[in-house]
Each structure stands twice: as structure tokens, then as C-alpha cells.
Design an enzyme around this catalytic site. Sequence first.
Site, short mmCIF file in Angstrom:
data_model
loop_
_atom_site.label_atom_id
_atom_site.label_comp_id
_atom_site.label_asym_id
_atom_site.label_seq_id
_atom_site.Cartn_x
_atom_site.Cartn_y
_atom_site.Cartn_z
N THR A 454 0.82 -1.22 0.00
CA THR A 454 0.00 0.00 0.00
C THR A 454 0.86 1.26 0.00
OG1 THR A 454 -1.81 -1.14 1.13
CG2 THR A 454 -1.79 1.27 1.22
N ASP A 512 -7.83 4.09 -0.67
CA ASP A 512 -6.60 4.53 -0.01
C ASP A 512 -5.93 5.69 -0.76
OD1 ASP A 512 -7.27 2.42 1.57
OD2 ASP A 512 -5.32 1.45 1.51
N ASP A 539 -11.67 3.98 2.65
CA ASP A 539 -10.58 4.38 3.56
C ASP A 539 -9.65 5.40 2.90
OD1 ASP A 539 -11.62 2.42 5.23
OD2 ASP A 539 -10.21 0.89 4.56
N ARG A 600 -13.76 4.30 10.23
CA ARG A 600 -13.62 3.07 11.01
C ARG A 600 -12.19 3.00 11.54
NH1 ARG A 600 -13.73 -1.84 6.49
NH2 ARG A 600 -12.20 -0.98 5.03
N TRP A 602 -8.57 1.77 12.22
CA TRP A 602 -7.55 0.91 11.62
C TRP A 602 -6.46 0.65 12.66
CZ3 TRP A 602 -3.09 2.69 8.03
CH2 TRP A 602 -2.39 1.57 7.58
#
Length: 685
Positions: A454, A512, A539, A600, A602
Site C-alpha cells: 500500500t 486509499d 478508507d 472506522r 484501523w
Amino acid sequence: MTDTRSKPRHRRRKTALVAGIPLALTAAGALAYSPVFGDDAQSTASAATAAVPAWATATADGFASVNALGQNGTYGGRDGQIVTVRTLADLEKYATAAEPYVIVVAATINMDPVGKEIKVQSNKTIVGSGTSGHIVGGGFFLGSGVHNVIIRNLTIRDAYQGVWNDKEHDFDGIQMDGAHHVWIDHNDLRHMADGLIDVRKDSTYVTVSWNKMSQDNKAFGIGWTDNVVTDITIHHNWIRETEQRNPSTDNAAHAHLYNNFLEDVAGTDITSSYGNYSRGATKMVLENSYFQGINNPVIKDSTATIVQKGNTFVGTSGRNESGGTAFDPKSYYAYTLDATANVPSLLKSGAGPRSSIGTTASTLAAAATTLTVAKDGSGQYTTVQAAVNAVPANNASRVVIQVKPGTYRELVKVPSNKPHVTIQGTGGSRKDTVIVYNNASGTPKPDGSGTYGTGGSATVAVEADDFQARNLTISNDFDEAAHTDIAQQAVALRTSADKVFLDGVIVSGDQDTLLVDTAAKEKLGRVYMTNSYVIGNVDFIFGRATAVIDKSVITLKKRYNGTSAGYVTAPSTAADRKGILIANSTVNGDVSAASFYLGRPWHAGGDASLDPQTTVRNTSLSSAIKSTPWTDMSGFSWKADRFAEYKNTGAGSGAASSDRPQLTDAQAANQEVADWLGDWTPTAA
């Protein structure tokens, strides 16, 4: 859980850098110019060593130079003191004073509240220091009888409230109601809620020259009165990507427009409805201007006149009108026309703020190093990374990388040993300069050593402290539909540094998009984004940094298969740190109602010691936001971490409940932008 821990609040000490030297004396050679601290600056003037800069005594041309109404031309505050300001309080203090001042704006000043227009009084020069003077979220108002005012070399921007043809917010860049002898010169005006410049209610003896006007519904309106008294000169302005009032000139006694460049770029979201408009009883002379792609480039009412001379029209359509008799501008003032064919290149290089205005020889010597990037070879480098590579290791001062308009398909990394770097697009819009690539987490590395992961997928990776980016787009255009077999996280921008300032940018992707990280778990990393756009779906604002998204637009995007489902934030905040703050912003997008969560938790790597935090406050939420806006992640409950709202509005907002925590006023007082940033005040450089 919400963050109720008591911590000291950080606030800014309001200071001004004052040079208390009357310019009438310095212009005559009696004193020299030197900026000094303190209210007793006058006594130190004799120790100065440099001559007064020419910009401090500059005078207007055009109708603003005419001797009338008891005012002999427009020279602003040259008979007063030079004052350098960096705060809203100091700017307002000197702009509204009765005495003459030359006010040098040497920082980004955010208007509070948004839409605020400072009521400038007579005999003032307000000038940006090089390219560092930004007025954000508001502008200036010149009321009845105010005269002899110069507004010069500033960037005035971003009061836009999300409604294109906004009838509710009269947030102009510069508004005049009954003022006279005003010179507006070398400014960059864009993205306001109403007009960029409004010359209203019998304002007269006005010159508007060498400005960039862009990204707005209404560029420039003149009139709002039945009286035919306004005399105005409009020359060497680059007006692009504006829909109407380019300008609209209503009941002007004499309107002289020459050497302007009106541009409507094909394929953008903004389409011009008309160009120069002569309305009512206006008499207009229109000379040597260049119109490109403009619909209805020149129009007039049946009662108005337009005399056209030497204009060029490329790719225009619709009305192009002239007729009647007007006046001879040279009977009022002298001027020289540039060749029409040269106007586009002349204005692209010369309109807007100049580094040589608002600065002295000493400040120029200490100014940032500038590197230029252009795909066509007209700069020092053809790629952004090549310019970054040219920055010396462990550089002690600012290096500005100016990137000319174009699409730069490349990966950019600013390593940790190259701090104080600014990457800045030079186009009229943040859409003009695009840095883009298409790596994803699952994309194989070309050397066969595995996949990028990522963090490694980022188009732009910033590992150096005190980094700035402005007026550009950073994108990851990884094709999810074509690569459903690999991990699809695809980062556009990754930051893992402290004091990262993102100003007037677009960060675009899908999953992302924006990774706000730190160099290590135990290290602080602060990010401040303002007047920007973040686009994504899953996200797409995430990481462990202390990050503020302020006065920006968060755009929700459908998945590659057309479905609507996603999460705005995924913080992985360390305990006792601030996480992600979204403030004074808008969350919207073309997605289904009640399909997106605000966030949320992480817990990266399953780390139970983390205490993720997202606060969303004073923000407009569209109907896309779920009525229960927080959710669990990977076995960790959001209720065990820090998620809360405060005074949000819009169809997606909701009342306090166990599923929708709201901060109390006392809690909110410790969760403001300044609390997140601590001892750091982001300033354009």
C-alpha cells in the site's frame, strides 16, 4: 470514545513586522528603507541602508491616474509607513486605519469567518510580498467615498461554498460600492463564492491590470446603478475558466478594455456563457484583446456602444457585436498597445503576483531557490523527480519547484534528507498541472522483488519535513476493473513527515487515496490541508498522522463496478496523539444515499495499543452519509476508540445518540484546528 483529556490549547501570538518610515521622506531620499521590529521603528530609520523599493511608491495608469474628484491619480499609501503583516488581526488593523499605510502581506491569511471582507479605508496600498501573500476565504470591501487605494500582488481565493451560481453568499474577492481612484494590479483571484471583482454603485476612476481571474462563475461585474458615471480601464488581464461577467459592464460612462486574454479551455467543467458585455448606456472601447474558445465573445445591449479595434477571435462562437460611437481613451491618458498576437504568451508569463513586488533587495537575496519543470523542455527539468533530485541534501532553506501545466506520468519521492521543498503548479487552475501514476498494492515491481504494497504504491511520496504542495493535482489512476485479481489499494499521496502543508490541491484516487503517515510510530507527523479536494471511496483518508482537512471538499466516488459503498477515514492514531480532524468542509459526491461511513478504526497490524481518532466538525454532510456513520474494522470496535462529530449540517448530519457521539461545547473547545497543529502555523512559502 471521545477525547476528553485536558490539554493546553495552542493559540497564536498576533504580531506585525513594522517599518515605521514615512514614504514621503524615503521617496525624497531623506531616509532609507529597512524593516525593523517594534513600535519605535521610526527612531531606527536613519540606520537603514537600502533605498525605498519602487513598488512602495508605484502609481496607477489608466483612468485611476486621472486627476478628478479632488484626487490627483492613485498612489495608495506611499505617504505613510510600510507595515508587514502576517495575521488577520494586523491586516485589518492597518487596512481600516485612518492614516496612510503600505501594508505588505507576507503570509497566508485565512479570513474568519469565511466570507469576511475587510473594510479598507482611503490612502492604502495592500501588496503581497512576492508570491507569499494569500488572502483565503474572503477579501476586501471599499465603501462609499473610499479613495486612493491600491490592491496589488496578492492571491485572493477560495471562498467557494459548493454552489456554483451562488445566490446566498456574497463573498467577493474585491468589492467597491461608491469608491474612486482604485488600482487592482497583478493579483490572482479565483474560486470565490460570488464575484472576483465587483465595481458597483458609481465607483469610478478604476484601473484593473495584469490580474489572473479564474475558476469562478462570475468574474468581474461593473454597475448596479442607473447613473452613468463609472470610468474604468481594464487591461492585460488573463480571464480563464469563468462563466459570466468577463466583465459585464453596466452603465459605464467610459470603459476602456485592451490587451486582455479571455480563455475557455475545452473539456473542462466550466463553459463560458459570454465574454465582454456592454450593457445599458455603456460606452466601450475594446482593443487588441484575444478571445479563445469563448461563447458569445463580445455582446452589447441595443442602448450600449462598442468600438472594436484589432481584436483576435480563435475558436469562438455566437455573438460578436460592435456598433455606435464611443470615446478616445488618449484624450484622458496615455497608453501603449501590445500586439494582439502576443497577448496570450505575454499574460501567461506576466499576469498575477510577481516575486519582485513587495520585496526588497535583501529579502530577494534570501528568497527561496526556484527550480522549473516543463514537459516541453522550456524549464530546467522535464520531470518533477529530476527537480527533486537536484535539491541538495540537507538543504537549509526553501526550494520551490514550479511545475508548468501538463500531465506528468511519473513517480515522485521527496526523501527525508531534502526538507523545505515546495512543489507548485503554475497554471491558472489546480487541474492544469497533474502528477499521476497507476501502481497499486498488488502491482508487481519491475525487478521481480515482489509487489509494491500500500505505502509503496503512492504516486507522490513525501518523507521530508516542512513540505508544501499547492495548485496542482496528485492522482492514482490504477484501473481496478482491469485488475480485480490483485490488492487494489492505490495511494495518490503518501506523507510520512512533519509540517506538511497541502494548499489548493486535488488528491484523487479510489481506495486509499491519501495516506497521512509518520516516519515512525513514536514520531509526530502533522499535515494541514486547506482549500483542497480529496476524492475516493474506501478508507481514502487514512493513517497515523495528526492531520487536518480544513475548508475543503471531500468527494465520495462510486466503486469501479458502479456500486456505492465506502469509508471516508481509517485512522490508526497512536494513543495520546491527535488523529484526523475534518473541519469547516463539505462531504458530497454522486453516490447513493446512506452508503458511506465517515470512518472506522484501523489498528494497523492488529496493534491494540493504538487509539484511532476521527473528529468531523462544522462540516456539511450530504445524504450519502449513513445515519450510523461509524463502524468496526478487523475485530476492533469503533466505540473503544475516538470517533465524534460536532455541529455538522446537511442531509447526512444527525442528532446525538449512542451510535452517533457528539462533542460537548467544552470538548469541542479542545478539538479545534490550532489544537491539532500545536506550535506550527502553516504559512505559504
